[in-house]
Scaffold this motif. Structure first.
Motif, PDB file in Angstrom:
ATOM      1  N   TRP A 203      43.307  -8.705 172.123  1.00 23.92           N
ATOM      2  CA  TRP A 203      42.929  -7.293 172.048  1.00 23.92           C
ATOM      3  C   TRP A 203      41.588  -7.058 172.727  1.00 23.92           C
ATOM      4  CZ3 TRP A 203      43.937  -7.508 166.100  1.00 23.92           C
ATOM      5  CH2 TRP A 203      45.318  -7.560 165.863  1.00 23.92           C
ATOM      6  N   ILE A 204      40.641  -7.951 172.466  1.00 23.88           N
ATOM      7  CA  ILE A 204      39.303  -7.796 173.052  1.00 23.88           C
ATOM      8  C   ILE A 204      39.372  -7.890 174.571  1.00 23.88           C
ATOM      9  CG2 ILE A 204      37.018  -8.854 173.243  1.00 23.88           C
ATOM     10  CD1 ILE A 204      37.365  -9.729 170.266  1.00 23.88           C
ATOM     11  N   ASP A 205      40.090  -8.878 175.082  1.00 22.23           N
ATOM     12  CA  ASP A 205      40.161  -9.092 176.528  1.00 22.23           C
ATOM     13  C   ASP A 205      40.961  -8.018 177.251  1.00 22.23           C
ATOM     14  OD1 ASP A 205      38.612 -11.407 176.643  1.00 22.23           O
ATOM     15  OD2 ASP A 205      40.322 -12.737 176.312  1.00 22.23           O
ATOM     16  N   ASN A 206      42.072  -7.601 176.655  1.00 20.11           N
ATOM     17  CA  ASN A 206      43.026  -6.744 177.366  1.00 20.11           C
ATOM     18  C   ASN A 206      42.899  -5.260 177.063  1.00 20.11           C
ATOM     19  OD1 ASN A 206      44.267  -9.062 178.523  1.00 20.11           O
ATOM     20  ND2 ASN A 206      45.406  -9.388 176.618  1.00 20.11           N
TER      21      ASN A 206
ATOM     22  N   LEU B 234      34.103  -1.878 176.680  1.00 21.56           N
ATOM     23  CA  LEU B 234      32.921  -2.684 176.400  1.00 21.56           C
ATOM     24  C   LEU B 234      32.551  -3.507 177.628  1.00 21.56           C
ATOM     25  CD1 LEU B 234      33.933  -4.050 172.872  1.00 21.56           C
ATOM     26  CD2 LEU B 234      32.311  -2.204 173.335  1.00 21.56           C
ATOM     27  N   THR B 235      31.287  -3.900 177.717  1.00 19.98           N
ATOM     28  CA  THR B 235      30.882  -4.774 178.813  1.00 19.98           C
ATOM     29  C   THR B 235      31.406  -6.187 178.561  1.00 19.98           C
ATOM     30  OG1 THR B 235      28.818  -5.460 177.732  1.00 19.98           O
ATOM     31  CG2 THR B 235      28.739  -3.435 179.060  1.00 19.98           C
ATOM     32  N   GLU B 236      31.426  -6.980 179.598  1.00 23.53           N
ATOM     33  CA  GLU B 236      31.886  -8.364 179.452  1.00 23.53           C
ATOM     34  C   GLU B 236      31.027  -9.116 178.436  1.00 23.53           C
ATOM     35  OE1 GLU B 236      32.638 -12.398 182.156  1.00 23.53           O
ATOM     36  OE2 GLU B 236      32.115 -10.497 183.118  1.00 23.53           O
ATOM     37  N   LYS B 237      29.728  -8.857 178.444  1.00 24.90           N
ATOM     38  CA  LYS B 237      28.822  -9.505 177.500  1.00 24.90           C
ATOM     39  C   LYS B 237      29.172  -9.119 176.066  1.00 24.90           C
ATOM     40  CE  LYS B 237      23.904  -9.768 176.249  1.00 24.90           C
ATOM     41  NZ  LYS B 237      22.530  -9.279 176.584  1.00 24.90           N
TER      42      LYS B 237
ATOM     43  N   ARG C 247      32.087  -8.066 174.936  1.00 31.21           N
ATOM     44  CA  ARG C 247      33.385  -8.648 174.575  1.00 31.21           C
ATOM     45  C   ARG C 247      33.240 -10.114 174.180  1.00 31.21           C
ATOM     46  NH1 ARG C 247      35.107  -5.593 179.065  1.00 31.21           N
ATOM     47  NH2 ARG C 247      35.444  -7.445 180.340  1.00 31.21           N
ATOM     48  N   GLU C 248      32.404 -10.833 174.898  1.00 33.40           N
ATOM     49  CA  GLU C 248      32.179 -12.241 174.555  1.00 33.40           C
ATOM     50  C   GLU C 248      31.506 -12.372 173.190  1.00 33.40           C
ATOM     51  OE1 GLU C 248      33.272 -15.073 176.044  1.00 33.40           O
ATOM     52  OE2 GLU C 248      34.430 -13.568 177.165  1.00 33.40           O
ATOM     53  N   LYS C 249      30.599 -11.458 172.888  1.00 32.26           N
ATOM     54  CA  LYS C 249      29.940 -11.478 171.579  1.00 32.26           C
ATOM     55  C   LYS C 249      30.960 -11.263 170.462  1.00 32.26           C
ATOM     56  CE  LYS C 249      25.467 -11.719 172.757  1.00 32.26           C
ATOM     57  NZ  LYS C 249      24.524 -12.749 172.290  1.00 32.26           N
ATOM     58  N   TYR C 250      31.856 -10.279 170.651  1.00 32.48           N
ATOM     59  CA  TYR C 250      32.854 -10.011 169.617  1.00 32.48           C
ATOM     60  C   TYR C 250      33.789 -11.206 169.431  1.00 32.48           C
ATOM     61  CZ  TYR C 250      31.485  -5.167 168.867  1.00 32.48           C
ATOM     62  OH  TYR C 250      30.786  -4.031 168.519  1.00 32.48           O
ATOM     63  N   LYS C 251      34.117 -11.881 170.486  1.00 35.94           N
ATOM     64  CA  LYS C 251      34.980 -13.053 170.342  1.00 35.94           C
ATOM     65  C   LYS C 251      34.265 -14.168 169.569  1.00 35.94           C
ATOM     66  CE  LYS C 251      36.313 -13.181 174.770  1.00 35.94           C
ATOM     67  NZ  LYS C 251      37.057 -13.609 175.984  1.00 35.94           N
ATOM     68  N   LYS C 252      32.985 -14.338 169.830  1.00 37.16           N
ATOM     69  CA  LYS C 252      32.223 -15.378 169.135  1.00 37.16           C
ATOM     70  C   LYS C 252      31.991 -15.044 167.660  1.00 37.16           C
ATOM     71  CE  LYS C 252      29.817 -17.276 173.168  1.00 37.16           C
ATOM     72  NZ  LYS C 252      28.495 -17.499 173.813  1.00 37.16           N
ATOM     73  N   MET C 253      32.020 -13.752 167.313  1.00 34.51           N
ATOM     74  CA  MET C 253      31.885 -13.375 165.898  1.00 34.51           C
ATOM     75  C   MET C 253      33.067 -13.854 165.066  1.00 34.51           C
ATOM     76  SD  MET C 253      30.634  -9.412 166.101  1.00 34.51           S
ATOM     77  CE  MET C 253      29.349  -8.904 167.224  1.00 34.51           C
ATOM     78  N   ARG C 254      34.228 -14.010 165.695  1.00 30.59           N
ATOM     79  CA  ARG C 254      35.442 -14.461 165.010  1.00 30.59           C
ATOM     80  C   ARG C 254      35.756 -13.566 163.807  1.00 30.59           C
ATOM     81  NH1 ARG C 254      37.434 -19.398 165.878  1.00 30.59           N
ATOM     82  NH2 ARG C 254      37.683 -19.912 163.682  1.00 30.59           N
ATOM     83  N   LEU C 255      35.813 -12.261 164.098  1.00 29.31           N
ATOM     84  CA  LEU C 255      36.050 -11.283 163.041  1.00 29.31           C
ATOM     85  C   LEU C 255      37.394 -11.478 162.351  1.00 29.31           C
ATOM     86  CD1 LEU C 255      34.687  -8.080 164.841  1.00 29.31           C
ATOM     87  CD2 LEU C 255      33.628  -9.252 162.899  1.00 29.31           C
ATOM     88  N   HIS C 256      38.335 -12.112 163.038  1.00 27.95           N
ATOM     89  CA  HIS C 256      39.625 -12.377 162.392  1.00 27.95           C
ATOM     90  C   HIS C 256      39.470 -13.254 161.159  1.00 27.95           C
ATOM     91  CE1 HIS C 256      39.117 -16.085 164.703  1.00 27.95           C
ATOM     92  NE2 HIS C 256      39.997 -16.633 163.882  1.00 27.95           N
TER      93      HIS C 256
END
Length: 334
Positions: A37-40, A45-48, A50-59
């Motif tokens: 979802w974040i990538d596609n 959002l900016t690429e930076k 999006r990478e932050k949200y992925k690293k948060m591991r909100l799932h």
């Protein structure tokens, strides 16, 4: 105490609460879903960011708070975790008028309107969340979710604005009133009804004792959040909506004193919740439903605490946070 010496685990370590610390068996797939979802989809959002949200591991917040959801049930809950967190994060530079427009648009979509093709993922995903919840849950529950979404946005996110703009916190009494909604926990809290399969009827849900328990639960999470998010918010330098900062201003406390008082208030809030549940047993044939609601709320409280201790979202210095970028908000959020 210096800011760099502060560690939230000194106050709220893993396993602090009297409920099991669990995790969904679907956590890995939930992570893959969210990254997709974040990538596609979250391309506004900016690429930076999006990478932050992925690293948060909100799932993992979804997986730990509601570990008994089936995979199908977890999808809209996990989708909403990302949608609401990103929405809250990224409205930092939005005006009151823009916030009102966002709230009205999201609510209209939840009530049945379709997002326009040009609207971003915040709106596209709220429509998917609506449809997925409608397929899983009765109309009474879906309406409850919409109501709590609206409440939290209108009386939480929006009421914070003038104090954040002025960079001064409200009084402690007013802060507690607003913080109950700005922690955004109310729409999440009812996900336990999905897990249990026991949807409370309105006359039980609106009972004054049950509503007071929800108030205590929500504020317990608010004070928990303020304890764990403090390192990020100290780094920002202009954040005012944290109980620690409010106590420091109102009572001229040191950082250590304010942290100790915040922890005391947190424990007092949780004790109020547990005392009400143990003392009031007058829900008749629905007592089991209420007990299940409280159990899943407790698992959620334990789970989100573990998530806070594991995520990069609240690292010292704010290094793990997806700080809003004004140009992105103005151009793409609306």
């Amino acid at each position: 105490m210096k800011p760099e010496e502060y560690h939230s685990k000194d106050y709220l370590p893993r396993g602090y609460y009297p409920w099991p610390d669990l995790i969904s068996p679907h956590a890995e797939q939930m992570g893959k879903d969210m990254e997709g979802w974040i990538d596609n989809d979250y391309t506004f959002l900016t690429e930076k960011q999006r990478e932050k949200y992925k690293k948060m591991r909100l799932h993992m917040c979804t997986a730990r708070m509601w570990p008994d959801l089936t995979y199908e049930q977890s999808i809209p809950c996990n989708r909403f975790m990302l949608q609401y967190v990103a929405l809250d994060d990224q409205v930092e530079h939005s005006s009151p008028k823009e916030m009102e427009q966002m709230r009205n648009r999201c609510t209209a979509i939840l009530r049945g309107e379709q997002p326009k093709p040009e609207e971003n993922a915040l709106y596209q995903h709220i429509a998917l969340i609506r449809d997925e919840f409608r397929a899983l849950m009765p109309a009474i529950w879906v309406e409850r979710f919409i109501h709590y979404f609206y409440q939290s946005f209108r009386y939480g996110i929006e009421l914070e604005y003038p104090y954040k703009k002025a960079e001064r916190p409200p009084s402690l009494h007013l802060f507690k009133t607003i913080r109950e909604y700005s922690v955004l926990m109310r729409p999440y809290l009812i996900f336990g009804e999905i897990e249990s399969g026991l949807v409370l009827p309105e006359h039980i849900f609106e009972h004054i004792v049950f509503q007071k328990m929800i108030s205590h639960m929500t504020l317990t999470v608010a004070w928990q959040n303020d304890i764990h998010s403090l390192p990020k918010e100290m780094a920002k330098g202009t954040e005012v909506f944290n109980l620690v900062f409010v106590l420091q201003q109102q009572y001229n406390l040191s950082l250590a004193e304010a942290c100790s008082e915040t922890f005391r208030i947190h424990n007092e809030e949780m004790a109020g919740f547990m005392t009400l549940h143990s003392e009031y047993r007058e829900f008749g044939e629905y007592q089991e439903h209420v007990d299940q609601f409280v159990y899943y709320a407790g698992v959620g409280l334990q789970g989100v605490n573990t998530f806070y201790l594991e995520t990069e979202r609240y690292l010292h210095g704010g290094a793990g946070f997806a700080w809003p970028e004004k140009i992105v908000n103005e151009k793409d959020l609306l």
